[in-house]
Motif scaffolding. Structure first.
Motif, mmCIF file in Angstrom:
data_model
loop_
_atom_site.group_PDB
_atom_site.id
_atom_site.type_symbol
_atom_site.label_atom_id
_atom_site.label_comp_id
_atom_site.label_asym_id
_atom_site.label_seq_id
_atom_site.Cartn_x
_atom_site.Cartn_y
_atom_site.Cartn_z
ATOM 1 N N PRO A 1 -6.298 12.439 4.245
ATOM 2 C CA PRO A 1 -5.086 11.671 3.953
ATOM 3 C C PRO A 1 -4.591 11.937 2.524
ATOM 4 C CG PRO A 1 -6.727 10.304 5.019
ATOM 5 C CD PRO A 1 -7.412 11.584 4.656
ATOM 6 N N TYR A 2 -3.294 12.138 2.416
ATOM 7 C CA TYR A 2 -2.628 12.379 1.131
ATOM 8 C C TYR A 2 -1.343 11.563 1.079
ATOM 9 C CZ TYR A 2 -5.233 16.594 -0.302
ATOM 10 O OH TYR A 2 -6.190 17.485 -0.717
ATOM 11 N N PRO A 3 -0.865 11.245 -0.129
ATOM 12 C CA PRO A 3 0.514 10.748 -0.227
ATOM 13 C C PRO A 3 1.432 11.850 0.306
ATOM 14 C CG PRO A 3 -0.655 10.398 -2.298
ATOM 15 C CD PRO A 3 -1.536 11.274 -1.434
ATOM 16 N N LYS A 4 2.396 11.466 1.133
ATOM 17 C CA LYS A 4 3.248 12.441 1.811
ATOM 18 C C LYS A 4 3.872 13.449 0.856
ATOM 19 C CE LYS A 4 7.181 12.850 4.899
ATOM 20 N NZ LYS A 4 8.172 12.160 5.714
ATOM 21 N N ASP A 5 4.409 12.979 -0.257
ATOM 22 C CA ASP A 5 5.124 13.884 -1.164
ATOM 23 C C ASP A 5 4.209 14.905 -1.826
ATOM 24 O OD1 ASP A 5 3.888 11.964 -2.729
ATOM 25 O OD2 ASP A 5 5.590 11.645 -4.058
ATOM 26 N N THR A 6 2.908 14.676 -1.796
ATOM 27 C CA THR A 6 1.957 15.610 -2.390
ATOM 28 C C THR A 6 1.810 16.892 -1.575
ATOM 29 O OG1 THR A 6 0.711 13.771 -3.329
ATOM 30 C CG2 THR A 6 -0.450 15.861 -3.163
ATOM 31 N N VAL A 7 1.793 16.762 -0.240
ATOM 32 C CA VAL A 7 1.503 17.927 0.602
ATOM 33 C C VAL A 7 2.655 18.357 1.502
ATOM 34 C CG1 VAL A 7 -0.998 17.623 0.571
ATOM 35 C CG2 VAL A 7 0.372 16.460 2.312
ATOM 36 N N HIS A 8 3.635 17.510 1.695
ATOM 37 C CA HIS A 8 4.738 17.853 2.596
ATOM 38 C C HIS A 8 5.394 19.196 2.266
ATOM 39 C CE1 HIS A 8 8.863 17.648 4.268
ATOM 40 N NE2 HIS A 8 8.181 17.309 5.337
ATOM 41 N N PRO A 9 5.611 19.533 0.991
ATOM 42 C CA PRO A 9 6.232 20.833 0.699
ATOM 43 C C PRO A 9 5.446 22.031 1.260
ATOM 44 C CG PRO A 9 6.319 19.438 -1.240
ATOM 45 C CD PRO A 9 5.448 18.734 -0.229
ATOM 46 N N LEU A 10 4.137 21.913 1.367
ATOM 47 C CA LEU A 10 3.320 23.010 1.894
ATOM 48 C C LEU A 10 3.409 23.126 3.413
ATOM 49 C CD1 LEU A 10 0.162 22.394 -0.303
ATOM 50 C CD2 LEU A 10 1.885 24.185 -0.612
ATOM 51 N N LEU A 11 3.900 22.062 4.054
ATOM 52 C CA LEU A 11 3.936 22.011 5.518
ATOM 53 C C LEU A 11 5.356 22.028 6.067
ATOM 54 C CD1 LEU A 11 1.249 19.214 5.727
ATOM 55 C CD2 LEU A 11 0.907 21.626 6.288
ATOM 56 N N ARG A 12 6.308 22.176 5.193
ATOM 57 C CA ARG A 12 7.727 22.054 5.554
ATOM 58 C C ARG A 12 8.147 22.999 6.683
ATOM 59 N NH1 ARG A 12 10.469 21.458 0.423
ATOM 60 N NH2 ARG A 12 10.056 19.276 0.754
ATOM 61 N N ASP B 1 -8.160 8.285 -1.710
ATOM 62 C CA ASP B 1 -7.062 8.232 -0.739
ATOM 63 C C ASP B 1 -7.591 7.987 0.677
ATOM 64 O OD1 ASP B 1 -5.071 8.621 -2.640
ATOM 65 O OD2 ASP B 1 -4.986 10.790 -2.321
ATOM 66 N N THR B 2 -8.698 8.616 1.009
ATOM 67 C CA THR B 2 -9.291 8.421 2.330
ATOM 68 C C THR B 2 -9.739 6.973 2.497
ATOM 69 O OG1 THR B 2 -10.003 10.723 2.436
ATOM 70 C CG2 THR B 2 -11.123 9.180 3.905
ATOM 71 N N GLN B 3 -10.370 6.412 1.486
ATOM 72 C CA GLN B 3 -10.806 5.023 1.565
ATOM 73 C C GLN B 3 -9.624 4.063 1.708
ATOM 74 O OE1 GLN B 3 -14.013 3.516 1.752
ATOM 75 N NE2 GLN B 3 -14.283 5.634 2.433
ATOM 76 N N PRO C 1 0.827 -1.199 0.000
ATOM 77 C CA PRO C 1 0.000 0.000 0.000
ATOM 78 C C PRO C 1 0.869 1.260 0.000
ATOM 79 C CG PRO C 1 -0.533 -1.433 1.871
ATOM 80 C CD PRO C 1 0.627 -2.021 1.162
ATOM 81 N N ARG C 2 0.369 2.313 -0.641
ATOM 82 C CA ARG C 2 1.091 3.590 -0.643
ATOM 83 C C ARG C 2 1.143 4.141 0.767
ATOM 84 N NH1 ARG C 2 -1.776 7.680 -3.928
ATOM 85 N NH2 ARG C 2 -3.618 6.713 -3.060
ATOM 86 N N CYS C 3 2.133 4.969 1.035
ATOM 87 C CA CYS C 3 2.234 5.608 2.342
ATOM 88 C C CYS C 3 1.379 6.877 2.332
ATOM 89 C CB CYS C 3 3.679 5.944 2.674
ATOM 90 S SG CYS C 3 3.825 6.727 4.289
ATOM 91 N N LEU C 4 0.197 6.759 2.898
ATOM 92 C CA LEU C 4 -0.700 7.902 3.016
ATOM 93 C C LEU C 4 -0.566 8.470 4.422
ATOM 94 C CD1 LEU C 4 -3.793 6.356 1.253
ATOM 95 C CD2 LEU C 4 -2.291 8.126 0.339
ATOM 96 N N VAL C 5 -0.597 9.793 4.518
ATOM 97 C CA VAL C 5 -0.409 10.475 5.789
ATOM 98 C C VAL C 5 -1.540 11.472 5.996
ATOM 99 C CG1 VAL C 5 1.126 12.000 7.101
ATOM 100 C CG2 VAL C 5 2.095 10.298 5.560
ATOM 101 N N GLN C 6 -2.025 11.526 7.223
ATOM 102 C CA GLN C 6 -2.949 12.593 7.575
ATOM 103 C C GLN C 6 -2.186 13.569 8.473
ATOM 104 O OE1 GLN C 6 -6.522 11.815 9.948
ATOM 105 N NE2 GLN C 6 -7.547 13.495 8.877
ATOM 106 N N TYR C 7 -2.042 14.794 7.995
ATOM 107 C CA TYR C 7 -1.370 15.835 8.759
ATOM 108 C C TYR C 7 -2.389 16.584 9.601
ATOM 109 C CZ TYR C 7 3.014 15.374 6.184
ATOM 110 O OH TYR C 7 4.187 14.909 5.659
ATOM 111 N N VAL C 8 -2.006 16.853 10.846
ATOM 112 C CA VAL C 8 -2.809 17.646 11.767
ATOM 113 C C VAL C 8 -1.896 18.764 12.266
ATOM 114 C CG1 VAL C 8 -4.156 17.645 13.905
ATOM 115 C CG2 VAL C 8 -4.110 15.589 12.461
#
Length: 139
Positions: free
Chosen positions: A122-133, A66-68, A22-29
Motif C-alpha cells: 500500500p502506498y499513497p496514490k500520488d506516490t506511485v500512480h505516475p509509474l502506473l499511468r 503505510d501497510t499498518q 486517514p490518508r488514502c492509501l491504495v494497493q495496486y495489483v
C-alpha cells in the motif's frame, strides 16, 4: 457515536476538531490480461493469482507504516486492479518498480514458473500512480 449525523456535518466536525481523516492509501495489483484473453486461463485462476500477489506484498511489507495504516482500516481498504498486456510488459514494470525503489511482489506461478501478476505494498496514490499511468483498469 455519530450515527444519524449527516456525512457533510461529520466531515466538517472532524476538520474543526483537528482530527485528520486517514490518508488514502491504495494497493495496486497488475494482472496479465493475456492470461484470460489469449491463453484462456479460467477467470477464477487469474483472480487467485492476484490474491496471492496482494497477500504476499502485504506479508513482505507487514511492518511498513503505510501497510499498518492500510490494515488498520479493514473496512475501507482500496485496491486498484490494472492490466498488463503480456509477460514482457509485466516484467518491464517490475524492473521499473525495482529501479525506483517501489516495494512490490512479482507473483510467479509454480511449478510452471510463469509470472502472472504483481502487487505493490500500500502506498499513497500520488506516490506511485505516475509509474502506473500507462496501465488500464483490468477488464
Amino acid at each position: 457515536v455519530f450515527a444519524g449525523i449527516h456525512p457533510t456535518f461529520f466531515v466538517l466536525f472532524m476538520a474543526a476538531s483537528g482530527t485528520a481523516a486517514p490518508r488514502c492509501l491504495v494497493q495496486y495489483v497488475v494482472v496479465r490480461s493475456d492470461l484470460v484473453h489469449t491463453l484462456s486461463w479460467p477467470l477464477g485462476a487469474v483472480i487467485s493469482q492476484a490474491c496471492h500477489a496482494a497477500t504476499a506484498a502485504i506479508h513482505l511489507n507487514y511492518n511498513d507504516p503505510d501497510t499498518q495504516e492500510y490494515l488498520a482500516e479493514l473496512d475501507s481498504m482500496h485496491k486498484v486492479v490494472l492490466q498488463a498486456l503480456d509477460q514482457a510488459s509485466l516484467s518491464s514494470l517490475s524492473e521499473t518498480l525495482t529501479e525506483k525503489g517501489v516495494a512490490h511482489k512479482l507473483w510467479v506461478e509454480q511449478p510452471e514458473n510463469v509470472p502472472t501478476c504483481l502487487a505493490l505494498k500500500p502506498y499513497p496514490k500520488d506516490t506511485v500512480h505516475p509509474l502506473l499511468r500507462k496501465f488500464k483498469l483490468f477488464k
